[in-house]
Design a protein around this motif. Structure first.
Motif, short mmCIF file in Angstrom:
data_model
loop_
_atom_site.label_atom_id
_atom_site.label_comp_id
_atom_site.label_asym_id
_atom_site.label_seq_id
_atom_site.Cartn_x
_atom_site.Cartn_y
_atom_site.Cartn_z
N LYS A 195 0.84 -1.20 0.00
CA LYS A 195 0.00 0.00 0.00
C LYS A 195 0.87 1.24 0.00
O LYS A 195 2.03 1.19 0.42
CB LYS A 195 -0.91 0.03 1.25
CG LYS A 195 -2.07 -0.95 1.18
CD LYS A 195 -2.97 -0.80 2.38
CE LYS A 195 -4.17 -1.73 2.28
NZ LYS A 195 -5.05 -1.61 3.43
N GLU A 196 0.28 2.35 -0.42
CA GLU A 196 1.00 3.63 -0.36
C GLU A 196 0.65 4.33 0.95
O GLU A 196 -0.41 4.09 1.53
CB GLU A 196 0.61 4.50 -1.55
CG GLU A 196 1.25 4.02 -2.85
CD GLU A 196 0.81 4.84 -4.05
OE1 GLU A 196 1.66 5.08 -4.91
OE2 GLU A 196 -0.37 5.22 -4.13
N GLU A 197 1.53 5.22 1.34
CA GLU A 197 1.30 5.97 2.56
C GLU A 197 0.17 6.99 2.37
O GLU A 197 -0.01 7.53 1.29
CB GLU A 197 2.57 6.71 2.97
CG GLU A 197 3.22 6.09 4.19
CD GLU A 197 4.50 6.82 4.55
OE1 GLU A 197 4.64 7.16 5.73
OE2 GLU A 197 5.34 7.03 3.66
N TYR A 204 -1.92 4.30 6.01
CA TYR A 204 -1.79 3.82 4.64
C TYR A 204 -3.07 4.08 3.86
O TYR A 204 -4.16 4.12 4.43
CB TYR A 204 -1.47 2.33 4.61
CG TYR A 204 -0.11 2.03 5.20
CD1 TYR A 204 1.04 2.36 4.49
CD2 TYR A 204 0.00 1.43 6.45
CE1 TYR A 204 2.29 2.10 5.04
CE2 TYR A 204 1.24 1.16 7.00
CZ TYR A 204 2.39 1.51 6.28
OH TYR A 204 3.61 1.26 6.82
N GLN A 205 -2.92 4.21 2.55
CA GLN A 205 -4.08 4.34 1.67
C GLN A 205 -4.93 3.07 1.77
O GLN A 205 -4.42 2.00 2.09
CB GLN A 205 -3.63 4.51 0.20
CG GLN A 205 -2.70 5.67 -0.03
CD GLN A 205 -3.44 6.95 -0.36
OE1 GLN A 205 -4.68 6.98 -0.36
NE2 GLN A 205 -2.70 8.01 -0.62
N LYS A 209 -1.93 -1.25 -3.66
CA LYS A 209 -1.38 -0.63 -4.87
C LYS A 209 -0.72 -1.66 -5.80
O LYS A 209 -0.84 -1.59 -7.00
CB LYS A 209 -0.34 0.42 -4.45
CG LYS A 209 0.15 1.28 -5.57
CD LYS A 209 -0.93 2.25 -6.05
CE LYS A 209 -0.42 3.09 -7.20
NZ LYS A 209 -1.51 3.85 -7.82
N ARG A 228 9.69 0.05 -1.42
CA ARG A 228 9.64 1.16 -0.46
C ARG A 228 10.18 2.43 -1.10
O ARG A 228 9.65 3.52 -0.88
CB ARG A 228 10.46 0.81 0.79
CG ARG A 228 10.25 1.84 1.92
CD ARG A 228 11.04 1.50 3.17
NE ARG A 228 10.58 0.27 3.77
CZ ARG A 228 11.40 -0.68 4.27
NH1 ARG A 228 12.71 -0.54 4.18
NH2 ARG A 228 10.91 -1.77 4.82
N LYS A 230 9.78 3.22 -4.02
CA LYS A 230 8.71 3.74 -4.88
C LYS A 230 7.52 4.23 -4.05
O LYS A 230 6.45 4.52 -4.59
CB LYS A 230 8.21 2.67 -5.84
CG LYS A 230 9.22 2.29 -6.91
CD LYS A 230 8.51 1.41 -7.96
CE LYS A 230 9.40 0.32 -8.48
NZ LYS A 230 8.66 -0.71 -9.20
N GLY A 231 7.66 4.18 -2.72
CA GLY A 231 6.61 4.66 -1.84
C GLY A 231 5.52 3.63 -1.56
O GLY A 231 4.40 3.98 -1.18
N MET A 232 5.86 2.34 -1.75
CA MET A 232 4.87 1.30 -1.46
C MET A 232 5.37 0.43 -0.31
O MET A 232 6.55 0.05 -0.28
CB MET A 232 4.63 0.45 -2.70
CG MET A 232 3.74 1.14 -3.72
SD MET A 232 3.44 0.05 -5.10
CE MET A 232 4.41 0.84 -6.35
N TYR A 233 4.45 0.16 0.61
CA TYR A 233 4.86 -0.50 1.84
C TYR A 233 4.14 -1.82 2.04
O TYR A 233 2.96 -1.98 1.70
CB TYR A 233 4.59 0.43 3.04
CG TYR A 233 5.41 1.70 2.93
CD1 TYR A 233 6.68 1.76 3.50
CD2 TYR A 233 4.93 2.80 2.22
CE1 TYR A 233 7.45 2.90 3.38
CE2 TYR A 233 5.70 3.94 2.10
CZ TYR A 233 6.97 4.00 2.68
OH TYR A 233 7.72 5.11 2.55
#
Ligand SMILES: [Zn+2]
Length: 306
Positions: A195-197, A204-205, A209, A228, A230-233
């Motif tokens: 998920k993205e922040e 988290y969104q 994602k 991470r 790329k901003g995905m966790y």
């Protein structure tokens, strides 16, 4: 032992009919690649040897080793095959113009016999363990095992399921880093949900994602770091080999469907990857299709619908 050699009936003494174990030996050797020269017909002397050729290819020519095959089915008594059961080996080889002696035994060779054979120029024994490992080692071998050992092979298959033939090609879910097929028995891997922040809410969104596939070694943390950046966790994972259990597969699939019903949000990318997981694990939890079903499915252009 997995295969029960007692499933092959005892020799037909004096009926003149071919014994099942001799027929099995012929089929087994032909499966291994030997060329059958003389079928196991029984001469008036009661001898029932089989003759096979082993053709060894060279670059410009080939040469042949001719084997005299002795089939001994002692599984019902459980006795090993002794030197006294295999008399006059050298004479028999000469008589049949053979180069080597081969024993196909449903038990094992006794030390007295292996002692005698070590004096022979060429000899080989296929005992019950060797036969079993050849039969269980390939799909062709499975066909033979199924024919001659129907009961014990059925039990084996239940405990050692193989994926059903549903798609034209082997199904794969590859590690996104090293490319290993995570569906192979030797591999273990997970699919990891990302998920993205959500900066506004300090969490988290809602939407998943993306999803990545990773083996359990170092690849997982490499991929986690890559996403991470790329901003995905990392927001949850499941083991792929667990999904090859039919009950767990159905549970996960229902959870997935329920999630969609409850508007659990997946991006198109993540949704496609979840589909990939279910499609590729399906052969592991489904049985083989019959030919008729296979044809029907083909006519419905099933593959295009997926
Ligand atoms: Zn990997």
């Amino acid at each position: 032992m997995i295969l029960d050699f007692k499933e092959i009936p005892e020799a037909n003494k004096g009926t003149g009919l071919q014994d099942t174990f001799e027929l099995f030996s012929r089929d087994f050797l032909s499966f291994l690649g030997y060329r059958i020269v003389q079928d196991p017909d029984r001469g008036p002397d009661g001898k029932k040897d089989l003759i096979v050729d082993e053709v060894i290819p060279g670059i410009t020519s080939e040469y042949t080793i001719r084997w005299l095959v002795s089939c001994k089915h002692f599984a019902h008594s459980g006795n090993s095959v002794k030197d006294s059961d295999e008399i006059n080996i050298s004479e028999r080889l000469k008589q049949h113009n053979c180069d080597g002696f081969m024993g196909v035994y449903s038990t094992i060779a006794a030390a007295t016999l292996t002692g005698v054979l070590s004096g022979q120029n060429k000899s080989v024994i296929f005992d019950r363990e060797k036969i079993e490992s050849y039969l269980l080692g390939s799909l062709e071998g499975h066909k033979l095992a199924c024919r001659y050992f129907p009961e014990s092979f059925k039990k084996y298959q239940i405990e050692n399921p193989t994926p059903a033939k549903i798609f034209g090609e082997e199904s794969v879910i590859c590690c996104d880093y090293c490319g290993k097929n995570l569906l192979l028995e030797s591999e273990h891997g997970n699919y990891v949900m990302l998920k993205e922040e959500d900066f506004k809410n300090d969490g988290y969104q809602k939407q998943y994602k993306d999803i990545y596939f990773a083996c359990c070694g170092g690849c997982d943390s490499i991929l986690e770091n890559k996403f991470r950046e790329k901003g995905m966790y990392y927001c949850g994972w499941e083991a792929i080999d667990e999904l090859c259990n039919p009950t767990i597969w159905l549970m996960r699939f229902m959870a997935f469907v329920n999630g969609i019903q409850k508007e659990q949000d997946l991006s198109d990318v993540a949704f496609e990857k979840m589909k990939k997981v279910f499609i590729n694990t399906f052969p592991y939890v489904a049985r083989h299709l019959t030919q008729k079903e296979h044809d029907r499915v083909k006519s419905l252009l099933f593959y295009d619908l997926l």
